[in-house]
Design a protein around this motif. Structure first.
Motif, PDB file in Angstrom:
ATOM      1  N   CYS A 320       0.673  -1.321  -0.053  1.00  0.00           N
ATOM      2  CA  CYS A 320       0.063   0.031  -0.118  1.00  0.00           C
ATOM      3  C   CYS A 320       0.917   1.081  -0.011  1.00  0.00           C
ATOM      4  O   CYS A 320       0.356   2.321  -0.500  1.00  0.00           O
ATOM      5  N   ILE A 321       2.055   1.497   0.594  1.00  0.00           N
ATOM      6  CA  ILE A 321       2.562   2.641   1.000  1.00  0.00           C
ATOM      7  C   ILE A 321       3.983   2.868  -0.071  1.00  0.00           C
ATOM      8  O   ILE A 321       4.779   2.052  -0.085  1.00  0.00           O
ATOM      9  N   SER A 322       3.875   3.986  -0.715  1.00  0.00           N
ATOM     10  CA  SER A 322       5.083   4.298  -1.292  1.00  0.00           C
ATOM     11  C   SER A 322       5.942   5.134  -0.576  1.00  0.00           C
ATOM     12  O   SER A 322       7.220   5.277  -0.646  1.00  0.00           O
ATOM     13  N   ARG A 323       5.510   6.015   0.399  1.00  0.00           N
ATOM     14  CA  ARG A 323       6.396   6.849   1.281  1.00  0.00           C
ATOM     15  C   ARG A 323       5.352   7.023   2.495  1.00  0.00           C
ATOM     16  O   ARG A 323       4.483   7.363   2.952  1.00  0.00           O
ATOM     17  N   SER A 324       6.353   6.815   3.709  1.00  0.00           N
ATOM     18  CA  SER A 324       5.981   7.101   5.147  1.00  0.00           C
ATOM     19  C   SER A 324       6.364   8.457   5.691  1.00  0.00           C
ATOM     20  O   SER A 324       7.229   9.236   5.105  1.00  0.00           O
ATOM     21  N   GLU A 325       5.896   8.768   6.783  1.00  0.00           N
ATOM     22  CA  GLU A 325       6.180  10.078   7.475  1.00  0.00           C
ATOM     23  C   GLU A 325       5.974  11.215   6.551  1.00  0.00           C
ATOM     24  O   GLU A 325       7.232  12.073   6.606  1.00  0.00           O
ATOM     25  N   VAL A 326       5.177  11.368   5.761  1.00  0.00           N
ATOM     26  CA  VAL A 326       5.102  12.566   4.867  1.00  0.00           C
ATOM     27  C   VAL A 326       4.402  13.944   5.428  1.00  0.00           C
ATOM     28  O   VAL A 326       3.481  13.533   6.026  1.00  0.00           O
ATOM     29  N   GLY A 347       1.507  11.427   7.558  1.00  0.00           N
ATOM     30  CA  GLY A 347       0.845  10.478   6.799  1.00  0.00           C
ATOM     31  C   GLY A 347       1.625   9.777   6.031  1.00  0.00           C
ATOM     32  O   GLY A 347       2.865   9.498   5.898  1.00  0.00           O
ATOM     33  N   TYR A 348       0.849   9.230   5.028  1.00  0.00           N
ATOM     34  CA  TYR A 348       1.620   8.285   4.037  1.00  0.00           C
ATOM     35  C   TYR A 348       0.969   8.677   2.907  1.00  0.00           C
ATOM     36  O   TYR A 348      -0.156   9.294   2.575  1.00  0.00           O
ATOM     37  N   GLU A 349       1.893   7.944   1.899  1.00  0.00           N
ATOM     38  CA  GLU A 349       1.584   8.182   0.483  1.00  0.00           C
ATOM     39  C   GLU A 349       1.170   6.912  -0.079  1.00  0.00           C
ATOM     40  O   GLU A 349       2.089   5.932   0.103  1.00  0.00           O
ATOM     41  N   VAL A 350       0.083   7.013  -0.616  1.00  0.00           N
ATOM     42  CA  VAL A 350      -0.349   5.398  -1.027  1.00  0.00           C
ATOM     43  C   VAL A 350       0.155   5.056  -2.532  1.00  0.00           C
ATOM     44  O   VAL A 350       0.484   6.159  -3.269  1.00  0.00           O
ATOM     45  N   ARG A 351       0.511   3.998  -2.716  1.00  0.00           N
ATOM     46  CA  ARG A 351       1.138   3.806  -4.086  1.00  0.00           C
ATOM     47  C   ARG A 351       0.525   3.791  -5.181  1.00  0.00           C
ATOM     48  O   ARG A 351      -0.877   3.800  -4.993  1.00  0.00           O
ATOM     49  N   GLY A 352       0.918   4.404  -6.250  1.00  0.00           N
ATOM     50  CA  GLY A 352       0.258   4.552  -7.321  1.00  0.00           C
ATOM     51  C   GLY A 352       0.062   3.162  -8.104  1.00  0.00           C
ATOM     52  O   GLY A 352       0.538   2.141  -7.891  1.00  0.00           O
ATOM     53  N   ASN A 353      -0.722   3.397  -9.269  1.00  0.00           N
ATOM     54  CA  ASN A 353      -1.056   2.120 -10.112  1.00  0.00           C
ATOM     55  C   ASN A 353      -1.668   0.851  -9.256  1.00  0.00           C
ATOM     56  O   ASN A 353      -1.276  -0.135  -9.757  1.00  0.00           O
ATOM     57  N   LEU A 354      -2.210   1.166  -8.250  1.00  0.00           N
ATOM     58  CA  LEU A 354      -2.821  -0.039  -7.757  1.00  0.00           C
ATOM     59  C   LEU A 354      -4.396  -0.518  -8.470  1.00  0.00           C
ATOM     60  O   LEU A 354      -4.900   0.425  -9.177  1.00  0.00           O
ATOM     61  N   SER A 355      -4.445  -1.710  -8.321  1.00  0.00           N
ATOM     62  CA  SER A 355      -5.845  -1.964  -9.067  1.00  0.00           C
ATOM     63  C   SER A 355      -7.020  -1.276  -8.069  1.00  0.00           C
ATOM     64  O   SER A 355      -6.736  -1.004  -7.066  1.00  0.00           O
ATOM     65  N   LEU A 356      -8.162  -1.313  -8.576  1.00  0.00           N
ATOM     66  CA  LEU A 356      -9.184  -0.654  -7.978  1.00  0.00           C
ATOM     67  C   LEU A 356      -9.412  -1.138  -6.575  1.00  0.00           C
ATOM     68  O   LEU A 356      -9.920  -0.610  -5.496  1.00  0.00           O
ATOM     69  N   GLN A 357      -9.299  -2.510  -6.484  1.00  0.00           N
ATOM     70  CA  GLN A 357      -9.739  -3.378  -5.383  1.00  0.00           C
ATOM     71  C   GLN A 357      -8.496  -3.088  -4.343  1.00  0.00           C
ATOM     72  O   GLN A 357      -8.874  -2.622  -3.163  1.00  0.00           O
ATOM     73  N   ASP A 358      -7.201  -3.043  -4.674  1.00  0.00           N
ATOM     74  CA  ASP A 358      -6.252  -2.601  -3.710  1.00  0.00           C
ATOM     75  C   ASP A 358      -6.352  -1.109  -3.181  1.00  0.00           C
ATOM     76  O   ASP A 358      -5.909  -0.923  -2.037  1.00  0.00           O
ATOM     77  N   GLN A 359      -6.994  -0.466  -4.222  1.00  0.00           N
ATOM     78  CA  GLN A 359      -6.888   1.126  -3.831  1.00  0.00           C
ATOM     79  C   GLN A 359      -7.881   1.268  -2.633  1.00  0.00           C
ATOM     80  O   GLN A 359      -7.730   2.102  -1.562  1.00  0.00           O
ATOM     81  N   GLY A 360      -9.055   0.581  -2.791  1.00  0.00           N
ATOM     82  CA  GLY A 360      -9.946   0.507  -1.839  1.00  0.00           C
ATOM     83  C   GLY A 360      -9.405   0.044  -0.380  1.00  0.00           C
ATOM     84  O   GLY A 360      -9.845   0.560   0.506  1.00  0.00           O
TER      85      GLY A 360
END
Ligand SMILES: Nc1ncnc2c1ncn2[C@@H]1O[C@H](COP(=O)(O)OS(=O)(=O)O)[C@@H](OP(=O)(O)O)[C@H]1O
Length: 391
Positions: A320-326, A347-360
């Motif tokens: 899920c996470i591309s970057r922490s302590e943002v 907070g956190y930056e959520v990974r890009g290019n996730l499937s819709l399900q993973d994004q949820g």
């Protein structure tokens, strides 16, 4: 799912909390929901009342419960106004919003309150599991002090006294707390023994009923989690509620940036401990209760399960996470935690290019309290959460 609704909290004066873009976010589907869960109730877990104590890691636990409730289409006992049950007033059943249409009982309660057990029992079903979370009193107090400086009069006075001294407001406060703290002043609940205050105990001084009150709390709470043993606590929570490791997986929410943490020398720590002696008593008592429960569960089993949970936590982070302590300024509105004027919450930056399900799945895992609460509130009532009533 409805579109995430923006809220205008009454006190939104600080720019870090202002919505800077007009962007509105739709929450992608909850991948853990069975299809059609929006309509029918799919309750599998027992009802839960989680006493959300202040600055203990409770938003992280609340997020687990929010996800559980959303998955199972639970009825949340939400405050009728804002995110909190008229805090710092003692909880009353009348502070809870109405039951959703057609339902006869609530399933989950997990918003900030000052506890009144009898009143909570009026709201929740008889078989409700009571849980809460305690943290080391020194760490709790340092965090509460820094985060709530402006909203707690005693802290604010110390903050003002510290300006231009080159010393921390915290060290000035604990040197002579009575100078800044008045027992009858409202909104000072967190300024002395904040954990005891939240637990509904007499937080100002020890009295003869304390031992009995503690024993009553022990009897009422199925589990008092300990932040210093967070993962072990979650394993015990999972056993109580029938949750597996993926359902318990979490990321640490609501954490301060490193530069918002006040360094404490030993003298300051000792003073914090003695000012908050009741919290120490409370904490030590429940640490012991915690290890008794752990022993009943089986220490070897606990160790194994904790390792398993940590594996799931790590997988979720990778997924899920591309970057922490943002820093808040770099976060999109949906994922930006509430800020106070004396503490920066990362907070956190959520990974890009996730499937819709993973994004949820991932966005829910990272959602700060305000955003998740307002999403669930809207989902339950088809209206926005109400602002605090005018005084
Ligand atoms: N998993 C886990 N383990 C240990 N500690 C954790 C965890 N999750 C959150 N935290 C720390 O808890 C602090 C935030 O607590 P809350 O979410 O209860 O705060 S609040 O009252 O809702 O504002 C905040 O502490 P500080 O950063 O010291 O302020 C978080 O870092």
């Amino acid at each position: 799912l409805h579109k995430h609704r923006e809220l205008e909290p009454r006190a939104a004066v600080e720019s870090p909390n202002q919505r800077r873009t007009a962007e509105r976010h739709a929450l992608a589907p909850n991948t853990l929901s069975a299809p059609g869960v929006e309509r029918g109730r799919e309750r599998m877990s027992p009802p839960v009342a989680f006493l959300k104590t202040h600055r203990t890691g409770a938003s992280t636990v609340q997020n687990i419960l929010f996800r559980l409730g959303e998955r199972e289409n639970a009825a949340f006992a939400f405050p009728s106004h804002t995110l909190q049950f008229h805090y710092p007033e003692r909880f009353r059943a009348s502070f809870v919003d109405e039951l959703p249409l057609g339902l006869s009982e609530f399933d989950l309660l997990c918003s900030h309150m000052r506890l009144d057990l009898q009143e909570v029992r009026k709201v929740m079903p008889q078989n409700t599991i009571f849980i809460t979370l305690l943290r080391d009193p020194i760490k709790t107090f340092e965090s509460v002090f820094r985060y709530h400086t402006s909203s707690v009069p005693a802290f604010l006075r110390a903050h003002r006294a510290a300006s231009h001294t080159g010393r921390s407001a915290l060290s000035i406060f604990v040197e002579s707390p009575e100078t800044f703290w008045h027992p009858n002043e409202t909104r000072n609940g967190l300024a002395k023994n904040p954990l005891s205050f939240d637990m509904g105990l007499n937080h100002q001084k020890w009295n003869g009923s304390w031992p009995e009150d503690l024993a009553r709390l022990e009897e009422a709470f199925h589990l008092v989690m300990i932040a210093e043993h967070f993962d072990e606590s979650l394993v015990l929570l999972g056993a109580l509620l029938g949750l597996d490791h993926e359902e318990l997986a979490y990321v640490r929410l609501n954490a301060r940036a490193r530069n918002s943490i006040t360094e404490m020398d030993e003298k300051t720590q000792a003073k914090i401990r003695s000012w908050n002696v009741l919290d120490t008593l409370l904490y030590d008592y429940f640490v012991q209760v915690f290890w008794e429960k752990a022993a009943q569960f089986g220490l070897e089993r606990l160790k194994l399960e904790t390792a398993g949970l940590r594996g799931s936590v790590e997988k979720v982070r990778q997924r899920c996470i591309s970057r922490s302590e943002v820093a808040p300024g770099e976060l999109e509105d949906l994922l930006r935690p509430w800020q106070t004027d004396t503490a920066t919450i990362v907070g956190y930056e959520v990974r890009g290019n996730l499937s819709l399900q993973d994004q949820g799945f991932c966005v829910r895992m990272l959602l700060p309290e305000l955003q998740y609460h307002s999403h669930l509130y809207f989902r339950q009532y088809a209206r926005d959460m109400r602002a605090a009533p005018a005084d």
